[in-house]
Design an enzyme around this catalytic site. Structure first.
Site, PDB file in Angstrom:
ATOM      1  N   PHE A 339      -8.728  22.620   7.484  1.00  0.00           N
ATOM      2  CA  PHE A 339      -9.950  22.778   8.296  1.00  0.00           C
ATOM      3  C   PHE A 339     -10.768  21.486   8.378  1.00  0.00           C
ATOM      4  O   PHE A 339     -11.505  21.264   9.304  1.00  0.00           O
ATOM      5  CB  PHE A 339     -10.823  23.867   7.651  1.00  0.00           C
ATOM      6  CG  PHE A 339     -11.152  23.521   6.220  1.00  0.00           C
ATOM      7  CD1 PHE A 339     -12.271  22.750   5.934  1.00  0.00           C
ATOM      8  CD2 PHE A 339     -10.333  23.906   5.168  1.00  0.00           C
ATOM      9  CE1 PHE A 339     -12.568  22.376   4.625  1.00  0.00           C
ATOM     10  CE2 PHE A 339     -10.623  23.533   3.861  1.00  0.00           C
ATOM     11  CZ  PHE A 339     -11.744  22.773   3.602  1.00  0.00           C
ATOM     12  N   VAL A 342     -14.514  19.020   2.104  1.00  0.00           N
ATOM     13  CA  VAL A 342     -15.701  19.563   1.422  1.00  0.00           C
ATOM     14  C   VAL A 342     -16.463  18.379   0.842  1.00  0.00           C
ATOM     15  O   VAL A 342     -15.903  17.574   0.093  1.00  0.00           O
ATOM     16  CB  VAL A 342     -15.302  20.559   0.303  1.00  0.00           C
ATOM     17  CG1 VAL A 342     -16.543  21.086  -0.416  1.00  0.00           C
ATOM     18  CG2 VAL A 342     -14.484  21.716   0.870  1.00  0.00           C
ATOM     19  N   LYS A 359     -18.638  22.545   3.347  1.00  0.00           N
ATOM     20  CA  LYS A 359     -17.326  22.571   3.989  1.00  0.00           C
ATOM     21  C   LYS A 359     -17.541  22.109   5.424  1.00  0.00           C
ATOM     22  O   LYS A 359     -18.215  22.800   6.202  1.00  0.00           O
ATOM     23  CB  LYS A 359     -16.783  24.004   3.961  1.00  0.00           C
ATOM     24  CG  LYS A 359     -15.294  24.093   3.879  1.00  0.00           C
ATOM     25  CD  LYS A 359     -14.872  25.543   3.788  1.00  0.00           C
ATOM     26  CE  LYS A 359     -13.696  25.722   2.891  1.00  0.00           C
ATOM     27  NZ  LYS A 359     -13.152  27.052   2.847  1.00  0.00           N
ATOM     28  N   ASP A 451      -6.913  36.135  -1.777  1.00  0.00           N
ATOM     29  CA  ASP A 451      -6.428  34.790  -2.100  1.00  0.00           C
ATOM     30  C   ASP A 451      -6.890  34.380  -3.501  1.00  0.00           C
ATOM     31  O   ASP A 451      -7.251  33.228  -3.729  1.00  0.00           O
ATOM     32  CB  ASP A 451      -6.925  33.791  -1.051  1.00  0.00           C
ATOM     33  CG  ASP A 451      -6.089  32.509  -1.037  1.00  0.00           C
ATOM     34  OD1 ASP A 451      -5.083  32.449  -1.774  1.00  0.00           O
ATOM     35  OD2 ASP A 451      -6.462  31.574  -0.306  1.00  0.00           O
TER      36      ASP A 451
HETATM   37  P1  AMP Z   1     -11.318  25.284  -0.264  1.00  0.00           P
HETATM   38  O1  AMP Z   1     -10.713  24.947   1.027  1.00  0.00           O
HETATM   39  O2  AMP Z   1     -12.442  26.263  -0.161  1.00  0.00           O
HETATM   40  O3  AMP Z   1     -10.280  25.734  -1.254  1.00  0.00           O
HETATM   41  O4  AMP Z   1     -11.952  23.928  -0.863  1.00  0.00           O
HETATM   42  C1  AMP Z   1     -11.178  22.769  -1.110  1.00  0.00           C
HETATM   43  C2  AMP Z   1     -11.668  22.045  -2.330  1.00  0.00           C
HETATM   44  O5  AMP Z   1     -13.028  21.656  -2.176  1.00  0.00           O
HETATM   45  C3  AMP Z   1     -11.667  22.883  -3.608  1.00  0.00           C
HETATM   46  O6  AMP Z   1     -10.432  22.880  -4.255  1.00  0.00           O
HETATM   47  C4  AMP Z   1     -12.734  22.211  -4.446  1.00  0.00           C
HETATM   48  O7  AMP Z   1     -12.227  21.076  -5.089  1.00  0.00           O
HETATM   49  C5  AMP Z   1     -13.743  21.763  -3.398  1.00  0.00           C
HETATM   50  N1  AMP Z   1     -14.795  22.784  -3.266  1.00  0.00           N
HETATM   51  C6  AMP Z   1     -14.784  23.860  -2.454  1.00  0.00           C
HETATM   52  N2  AMP Z   1     -15.895  24.592  -2.613  1.00  0.00           N
HETATM   53  C7  AMP Z   1     -16.624  23.968  -3.560  1.00  0.00           C
HETATM   54  C8  AMP Z   1     -17.879  24.244  -4.193  1.00  0.00           C
HETATM   55  N3  AMP Z   1     -18.615  25.307  -3.862  1.00  0.00           N
HETATM   56  N4  AMP Z   1     -18.325  23.406  -5.151  1.00  0.00           N
HETATM   57  C9  AMP Z   1     -17.594  22.318  -5.500  1.00  0.00           C
HETATM   58  N5  AMP Z   1     -16.416  22.014  -4.946  1.00  0.00           N
HETATM   59  C10 AMP Z   1     -15.924  22.816  -3.984  1.00  0.00           C
END
Ligand code: AMP
Length: 611
Positions: A339, A342, A359, A451
């Site tokens: 996507f 972050v 994000k 997930d």
């Molecule tokens: P995701 O696509 O939601 O899995 O996010 C990708 C990566 O971004 C994660 O593996 C984390 O390393 C980081 N990340 C996502 N959300 C957070 C959050 N709320 N706080 C800190 N790091 C985050």
């Protein structure tokens, strides 16, 4: 927290030496007849009472600083049961081996200790007052933090007792003891003006006697030349049974007229205070991976335990869409995906600024991806739990952005694989218990995550986990128990239950299956499940009734729970309410050892590991 010996039929709880002797007499006084009772002197300790040559022997078992149990001069054992087992084979200095347990006669219940009966209420009050929590946040703090809080309050419990008169002079103590009736044994405990030591004042023969209470280098309390105790309330309880050098035993407490009802002082707090205003610092920085003896940050001490909107003032501004000029986006990238990425950032609220993870959708993404992100936002917007990453809101500006609470410790699998040597198994149990609390909340709200995996459990710090990534999640209608996907997508098959793959049916029960796989990842310290197998191979592996093996060093109880999560039929699989109860009781049973150094934890691992 249940006593480590509560399941033993020969454990009587908090009975006196003479009561123990009565039970041994009733059971026949044979050589090697024994029972176990709670030690009234040392916190968490026991006494082994036994018979040899028609004589009684009482051996104190101390719980040592590293969490093991030992009779003075004897070998250390990981629990009272293991200790008794050892001495049943080898006398090793005792009068003889333990030969016959003197079990509690039917109808004789475990005698709770003074602290046992007060504990639950004290834990609740302490958490309520220290962290100013109410409602669900309070209940969840009690469930997840009872063992830690218990340790904090064990040392301050005397302040709740009616006989504790805090800082009064010797003269005032006498005035209080002489007022009203003056029976022998009327007593009070007070803090002395000099360097915070304590004194016991006791009436005998219409005269008041004062005894200084000494505290040794290790913090143990005693009256001069007397028996030593971990806490003041234990000393008092013991002196109620036995004078131990006093002119008379303690009998009737002289009530403190100023005892504030329900008041608990806040001694023993961790050093990092809960931040409610100003810029919130990164809680990770307060709590690096700890060594023995370092203070530890409880989830309630961090700024992300409660929602930033739990403050009614802030709640007034709560909206799904956030203003761009309240958002500062840092260059620092926390992670990335298809996507976009972050990023780290800060969101300015009415009274405070909070650290956030943003994000950011790639600008060239099609509408379908935007819709997906909005769906994720709609789901997260409905959730509010300390063990789930909260969404603050979305912001539509240079790109679509999902603004979330910051969990700066990163994904659980990466954390564990990089810190394998420093993180004891008990810490893994603690984090997986928190994940079960978050999942139980989702189950109650009729949401399916779809997930759940270690990569989607983010850490706030070493002792605080939150579930994240609601990209595949669904809110079920009130009377639906599952979601049926029309077509298969890009699914994490290795985490999916058979009914997801075969019938596209997703429920809290299929999340339980994923929870089992997540547990396996956690207890292997971040290994990939089903190693070299491809998705379809995993399905046939499961169909053959096979399951992943017990990870090395994983406690047998935890592997048993994983296997329960991998029950083939979803109807027979436990729900999260049951899973949380199981992991909680295991976590509480080992919690006494949680905050100890690595040496003992290695021993833990060896003792508790699967055969
Ligand atoms: P995701 O696509 O939601 O899995 O996010 C990708 C990566 O971004 C994660 O593996 C984390 O390393 C980081 N990340 C996502 N959300 C957070 C959050 N709320 N706080 C800190 N790091 C985050």
């Amino acid at each position: 927290m249940p006593d480590a010996a509560s399941h033993l039929p020969f454990f009587y709880g908090s009975i006196s030496r003479s009561e123990a002797e009565e039970y041994l007499k009733l059971a026949g006084m044979s050589d090697g007849l024994f029972l176990l009772r709670q030690c009234l002197r040392s916190l968490g300790g026991y006494v082994l009472s036994m018979v040899h040559n028609l004589q009684f022997y009482h051996y104190p078992i101390e719980r040592q600083l590293n969490g093991t149990y030992a009779i003075a001069g004897g070998k250390a054992h990981c629990g009272p049961e293991e200790l008794c087992e050892f001495y049943s084979k080898d006398a090793d200095g005792l009068c003889c081996t333990l030969r016959k347990p003197c079990n509690r006669p039917s109808g004789v219940a475990l005698q709770p200790g003074v602290f046992d009966s007060m504990r639950d209420n004290m834990v609740r009050e302490y958490i309520r007052q220290t962290w100013k929590l109410e409602g669900d946040a309070l209940e969840q703090a009690i469930i997840s933090q009872a063992p830690q809080v218990e340790k904090l309050i064990a040392t301050t419990a005397h302040e709740k007792m009616p006989w504790y008169h805090s800082n009064i002079s010797r003269e005032e103590a006498e005035r209080r003891l002489y007022s009203g009736a003056q029976p022998d044994g009327k007593f009070l405990l007070r803090e002395r003006k000099e360097n915070g030591t304590y004194a016991l004042s006791l009436v005998y023969g219409k005269t008041v006697y004062h005894y200084r209470i000494d505290q040794d280098k290790s913090g143990k309390y005693s009256i001069p030349e007397g028996t030593k105790f971990d806490t003041l309330w234990q000393l008092v309880e013991y002196l109620k049974l036995k004078p131990d050098g006093l002119i008379y035993f303690l009998k009737e407490s002289c009530h403190n007229p100023n005892m504030p009802a329900g008041e608990l002082t806040l001694k023993g707090r961790t050093s990092c205070e809960h931040q409610t205003s100003g810029h919130v610092t990164d809680p990770w920085s307060c709590s690096p991976v700890e060594g023995p003896g370092k203070s530890r940050l409880l989830p309630m001490d961090t700024s992300v335990y409660e929602s930033p909107y739990s403050d009614p003032e802030e709640l007034k501004d709560k909206k799904l869409f956030l203003k761009r000029d309240h958002l500062m986006i840092d260059e620092v990238e926390l992670g990335s995906g298809n996507f976009g990425c972050v990023r780290k950032g800060v969101y300015k609220m009415r009274k405070k600024q909070i650290d956030v993870a943003i994000k950011v959708l790639k600008s060239n993404n099609e509408k379908a991806v935007k819709d997906e992100m909005m769906k994720e936002a709609q789901i997260m917007h409905q959730l509010d739990n300390p063990y789930i990453v909260r969404m603050i809101g979305v912001c539509e500006a240079e790109s679509l952005m999902l603004v979330m609470e910051m969990a700066s410790g990163g994904p659980l699998n990466k954390f564990l694989s990089s810190k394998r040597e420093e993180i004891p198994v008990s810490n893994v149990v603690e984090l997986m218990h928190q994940v079960s609390i978050g999942m139980k909340y989702l189950e109650e709200k009729n949401f399916v995550h779809r997930d759940l995996a270690a990569r989607n459990v983010l850490l706030v710090n070493q002792h605080y986990a939150k579930i994240s990534d609601f990209g595949l999640s669904k809110a079920l209608a009130a009377d639906d128990s599952y979601y049926k996907a029309r077509t298969a997508g890009k699914w994490p098959l290795k985490w999916y239950a058979p009914e997801c793959i075969l019938y596209h049916k997703f429920s809290s029960k299929s999340d339980v299956w994923s929870y089992g796989v997540t547990m396996w990842e956690a207890f292997t310290y971040g290994q990939k499940p089903y190693k070299k197998m491809k998705g379809p191979e995993v399905i046939s592996f499961i169909e053959q009734g096979k399951r992943m093996e017990c990870p090395a060093d994983c406690p047998a109880e935890m592997y048993k729970l994983m296997q329960q999560c991998w029950t083939y039929k979803w109807e027979d699989r436990p729900g999260f309410a049951a899973v949380e109860t199981i992991i909680r009781s295991y976590y509480y049973s080992i919690a006494a050892k949680i905050e100890k150094g690595p040496e003992e934890t290695e021993e833990d691992k060896a003792k508790a590991a699967c055969p």
